[in-house]
Write an enzyme that holds these catalytic residues in place. Structure first.
Site, short mmCIF file in Angstrom:
data_model
loop_
_atom_site.label_atom_id
_atom_site.label_comp_id
_atom_site.label_asym_id
_atom_site.label_seq_id
_atom_site.Cartn_x
_atom_site.Cartn_y
_atom_site.Cartn_z
CB SER A 156 12.21 7.92 0.58
OG SER A 156 12.72 6.77 1.25
CE1 TYR A 170 11.20 5.07 -4.22
CE2 TYR A 170 12.66 4.73 -2.35
CZ TYR A 170 11.43 5.13 -2.86
OH TYR A 170 10.45 5.58 -2.01
#
Length: 258
Positions: A156, A170
């Site tokens: 990501s 995260y």
């Protein structure tokens, strides 16, 4: 939804089985469809989305492809070897892995996070991905008698940007995936296994809230929109394909410029 074009497989030369973890929904679903369209046999892994996984497998088979829905919780180390064994038993020898399964975790400030929540997040996003890669290497590496293959880890842009408010843990897990990708790529480069990552930005899945979509449409994303799962899948397909035969240890950002 983009149609599956099985007739395209001859041009790509794709063959073998690809395991896609978290393949029933969102980006994983798009990846499975793209791989099937390119001629790969697809092992659609899921933990809870049985109906969606079964429907996707039926759709791929109806279009002339090969697919199997296989339940395994990537957050449970004991279930990971069985996923790969079942994939090869159902579909044939492994050609690659897409480490797509991931969770956002609890959207909380760091001073509100709990040990249990963090443990669950790490179990899926980091430990599960590493263990799944290990299973793939045991089957693909020439050191173990394999013929080579490719692994693509879904990272990501949060790994480099630090994540949105409440999602710092995260982002940290995705930072771990970026580091793991580079390290593993070097470790198995001479064993016929390529390892790369795709780092999506905000993408239109059920993990993206309306707030995030508004952020993208404003100043958050230079292109002014969220991405589509098919756009991420195209990058994954490239990295698995022979067109990327000299690419390893790379992270391909697909983020609209964010």
């Amino acid at each position: 939804m983009t149609a599956i074009d099985i007739t395209a497989s001859g041009a790509s030369g794709a063959s073998g089985t690809i395991v896609v973890t978290g393949g029933a929904r969102g980006i994983g679903r798009a990846i499975c469809r793209a791989l099937a369209g390119a001629g790969y046999a697809v092992a659609i892994n899921y933990a809870h989305s049985a109906a969606q996984a079964d429907e996707l497998a039926r759709t791929i088979r109806a279009a002339g492809g090969r697919a199997a829905a296989i339940r395994a919780d990537i957050g449970d180390p004991a279930q990971i070897p069985g996923l790969f064994a079942a994939a090869e038993a159902e579909l044939g020898p492994l050609a690659g892995l897409v480490n797509n399964a991931g969770i956002l975790g609890d959207r909380l400030r760091i001073d509100e996070q709990t040990p249990a929540g963090l443990a669950a997040l790490l179990a899926v996003n980091v430990t599960g991905s590493i263990l799944a890669a290990g299973e793939a290497v045991r089957r693909l590496s020439t050191r173990h008698g394999g013929t080579g293959g490719a692994i693509v880890n879904i990272s990501s842009v949060a790994a480099r940007l630090g994540g949105l408010a409440g999602l710092v843990p995260y982002a940290a897990t995705k930072g771990a995936i970026e580091t793991f990708t580079k390290g593993l790529a070097a470790e198995v480069a001479r064993e016929g296994v390529r390892v790369n990552a795709v780092a999506p930005g905000l993408t239109a899945t059920d993990m993206v809230s309306p707030e995030m979509t508004q952020y993208a449409a404003g100043d958050g994303v230079p292109m002014g929109r969220v991405g589509t799962p098919d756009e991420i899948a195209a990058a994954v397909l490239y990295l698995l394909s022979p067109a990327a035969s000299y690419v390893t240890g790379a992270s391909l950002t697909v983020s609209g410029g964010r």
